[in-house]
Design a protein around this motif. Structure first.
Motif, PDB file in Angstrom:
ATOM      1  N   PRO A 165      31.225   3.432  74.241  1.00 39.56           N
ATOM      2  CA  PRO A 165      31.763   4.727  73.812  1.00 39.56           C
ATOM      3  C   PRO A 165      33.287   4.763  73.717  1.00 39.56           C
ATOM      4  O   PRO A 165      33.839   5.595  73.010  1.00 39.56           O
ATOM      5  N   VAL A 166      33.969   3.888  74.412  1.00 43.83           N
ATOM      6  CA  VAL A 166      35.430   3.971  74.482  1.00 43.83           C
ATOM      7  C   VAL A 166      36.106   3.227  73.334  1.00 43.83           C
ATOM      8  O   VAL A 166      37.098   3.696  72.785  1.00 43.83           O
ATOM      9  N   SER A 167      35.584   2.089  72.938  1.00 39.75           N
ATOM     10  CA  SER A 167      36.303   1.231  71.998  1.00 39.75           C
ATOM     11  C   SER A 167      35.505   0.943  70.736  1.00 39.75           C
ATOM     12  O   SER A 167      35.062  -0.193  70.529  1.00 39.75           O
ATOM     13  N   ASN A 168      35.321   1.919  69.888  1.00 34.01           N
ATOM     14  CA  ASN A 168      34.691   1.713  68.579  1.00 34.01           C
ATOM     15  C   ASN A 168      33.407   0.895  68.683  1.00 34.01           C
ATOM     16  O   ASN A 168      33.268  -0.163  68.092  1.00 34.01           O
ATOM     17  N   PHE A 169      32.473   1.409  69.447  1.00 32.44           N
ATOM     18  CA  PHE A 169      31.191   0.732  69.672  1.00 32.44           C
ATOM     19  C   PHE A 169      31.381  -0.683  70.210  1.00 32.44           C
ATOM     20  O   PHE A 169      30.757  -1.639  69.760  1.00 32.44           O
ATOM     21  N   GLY A 170      32.260  -0.808  71.186  1.00 30.45           N
ATOM     22  CA  GLY A 170      32.452  -2.102  71.849  1.00 30.45           C
ATOM     23  C   GLY A 170      33.074  -3.139  70.945  1.00 30.45           C
ATOM     24  O   GLY A 170      32.645  -4.290  70.936  1.00 30.45           O
ATOM     25  N   GLY A 171      34.107  -2.769  70.213  1.00 35.08           N
ATOM     26  CA  GLY A 171      34.743  -3.726  69.300  1.00 35.08           C
ATOM     27  C   GLY A 171      33.815  -4.091  68.168  1.00 35.08           C
ATOM     28  O   GLY A 171      33.617  -5.267  67.876  1.00 35.08           O
ATOM     29  N   LEU A 172      33.244  -3.071  67.544  1.00 33.98           N
ATOM     30  CA  LEU A 172      32.269  -3.230  66.453  1.00 33.98           C
ATOM     31  C   LEU A 172      31.087  -4.100  66.882  1.00 33.98           C
ATOM     32  O   LEU A 172      30.616  -4.958  66.153  1.00 33.98           O
ATOM     33  N   VAL A 173      30.618  -3.902  68.062  1.00 36.59           N
ATOM     34  CA  VAL A 173      29.465  -4.556  68.682  1.00 36.59           C
ATOM     35  C   VAL A 173      29.719  -6.044  68.952  1.00 36.59           C
ATOM     36  O   VAL A 173      29.086  -6.622  69.809  1.00 36.59           O
ATOM     37  N   ILE A 174      30.645  -6.656  68.281  1.00 36.45           N
ATOM     38  CA  ILE A 174      30.921  -8.090  68.479  1.00 36.45           C
ATOM     39  C   ILE A 174      31.463  -8.324  69.885  1.00 36.45           C
ATOM     40  O   ILE A 174      30.960  -9.172  70.623  1.00 36.45           O
ATOM     41  N   GLY A 175      32.494  -7.581  70.254  1.00 38.86           N
ATOM     42  CA  GLY A 175      33.075  -7.732  71.587  1.00 38.86           C
ATOM     43  C   GLY A 175      32.098  -7.377  72.688  1.00 38.86           C
ATOM     44  O   GLY A 175      32.056  -8.022  73.736  1.00 38.86           O
ATOM     45  N   PHE A 176      31.308  -6.342  72.451  1.00 40.52           N
ATOM     46  CA  PHE A 176      30.301  -5.927  73.427  1.00 40.52           C
ATOM     47  C   PHE A 176      29.298  -7.039  73.679  1.00 40.52           C
ATOM     48  O   PHE A 176      29.018  -7.397  74.822  1.00 40.52           O
ATOM     49  N   LEU A 177      28.740  -7.611  72.621  1.00 39.12           N
ATOM     50  CA  LEU A 177      27.724  -8.656  72.783  1.00 39.12           C
ATOM     51  C   LEU A 177      28.296  -9.914  73.430  1.00 39.12           C
ATOM     52  O   LEU A 177      27.668 -10.510  74.311  1.00 39.12           O
ATOM     53  N   LEU A 178      29.485 -10.334  72.992  1.00 41.06           N
ATOM     54  CA  LEU A 178      30.090 -11.528  73.582  1.00 41.06           C
ATOM     55  C   LEU A 178      30.369 -11.320  75.068  1.00 41.06           C
ATOM     56  O   LEU A 178      30.105 -12.199  75.897  1.00 41.06           O
ATOM     57  N   SER A 179      30.886 -10.159  75.428  1.00 41.12           N
ATOM     58  CA  SER A 179      31.187  -9.870  76.830  1.00 41.12           C
ATOM     59  C   SER A 179      29.915  -9.746  77.662  1.00 41.12           C
ATOM     60  O   SER A 179      29.866 -10.211  78.804  1.00 41.12           O
ATOM     61  N   LEU A 180      28.901  -9.143  77.112  1.00 37.32           N
ATOM     62  CA  LEU A 180      27.642  -8.982  77.830  1.00 37.32           C
ATOM     63  C   LEU A 180      27.010 -10.340  78.134  1.00 37.32           C
ATOM     64  O   LEU A 180      26.574 -10.602  79.258  1.00 37.32           O
ATOM     65  N   VAL A 181      26.974 -11.206  77.142  1.00 36.30           N
ATOM     66  CA  VAL A 181      26.410 -12.544  77.343  1.00 36.30           C
ATOM     67  C   VAL A 181      27.279 -13.347  78.314  1.00 36.30           C
ATOM     68  O   VAL A 181      26.760 -14.040  79.198  1.00 36.30           O
ATOM     69  N   GLY A 182      28.593 -13.268  78.175  1.00 37.74           N
ATOM     70  CA  GLY A 182      29.490 -13.976  79.090  1.00 37.74           C
ATOM     71  C   GLY A 182      29.337 -13.504  80.527  1.00 37.74           C
ATOM     72  O   GLY A 182      29.323 -14.313  81.457  1.00 37.74           O
ATOM     73  N   GLY A 183      29.207 -12.205  80.741  1.00 38.08           N
ATOM     74  CA  GLY A 183      29.005 -11.676  82.086  1.00 38.08           C
ATOM     75  C   GLY A 183      27.686 -12.124  82.682  1.00 38.08           C
ATOM     76  O   GLY A 183      27.614 -12.474  83.870  1.00 38.08           O
TER      77      GLY A 183
END
Length: 182
Positions: free
Chosen positions: A101-119
């Motif tokens: 919700p804070v950063s444009n759907f998690g960096g256009l979903v790319i950043g969200f998915l990469l961070s989720l998998v990395g975590g």
């Protein structure tokens, strides 16, 4: 090579990075760093198409920048402090979820998915068990003490026999009820 360091302990120059990479959650940190970049950059970045400027700037740009910088920091922490890999992994997953919700759907979903998998990779990573080094003399003594003897059966088929101190219930059951030790 020095007289104080045995030749077997010297690590060739080309293998140092490989050894360093294998002793920590390297790929988890890399994915986390790559996930933090679009989360931090996209709210501030713009794209120019001729005379038209496309900007995705939002009012929550400061929050996105903080989340992105924290994700990059957590990725570096995974590399240089692998002891806190579980904390860094869980914190990365939480920040990736907050970035939606804070950063444009998690960096256009790319950043969200990469961070989720990395975590997830960081939280699941475990160091390899240490390899015990033995000298050649110790290895020969251990091999002679526990050496298997070869016995030929009535059919002429060689049968491996294990010394009696190595026989267990599992060995007996695995051999179809026969005691291979005695």
């Amino acid at each position: 090579m020095s007289a104080e360091i045995p030749a077997s302990r010297e690590v060739p120059q080309e293998n140092r990075f490989k050894i360093w990479r294998q002793t920590r959650p390297f790929w988890a940190g890399l994915l986390t760093i790559f996930g933090g970049v679009p989360i931090a950059y996209l709210p501030y970045g713009d794209m120019r198409l001729g005379n038209v400027t496309l900007a995705m700037q939002t009012t929550a740009g400061a929050g996105a920048l903080i989340i992105g910088v924290l994700l990059i920091t957590l990725g570096l922490t995974m590399w240089f402090q692998p002891v806190v890999r579980v904390f860094a992994g869980v914190a990365t997953i939480v920040l990736a979820l907050v970035s939606i919700p804070v950063s444009n759907f998690g960096g256009l979903v790319i950043g969200f998915l990469l961070s989720l998998v990395g975590g997830g990779m960081s939280a699941a990573w475990a160091p390899a068990p240490p390899v015990e080094e033995t000298t050649d003399a110790e290895h020969d003594e251990q091999h002679e003490a526990g050496a298997e003897t070869e016995v030929t059966t009535a059919a002429g088929v060689p049968e491996q026999r294990v010394p009696e101190h190595h026989a267990t219930e599992t060995t007996i059951d695995a051999n179809g009820g026969r005691n291979s030790a005695g």
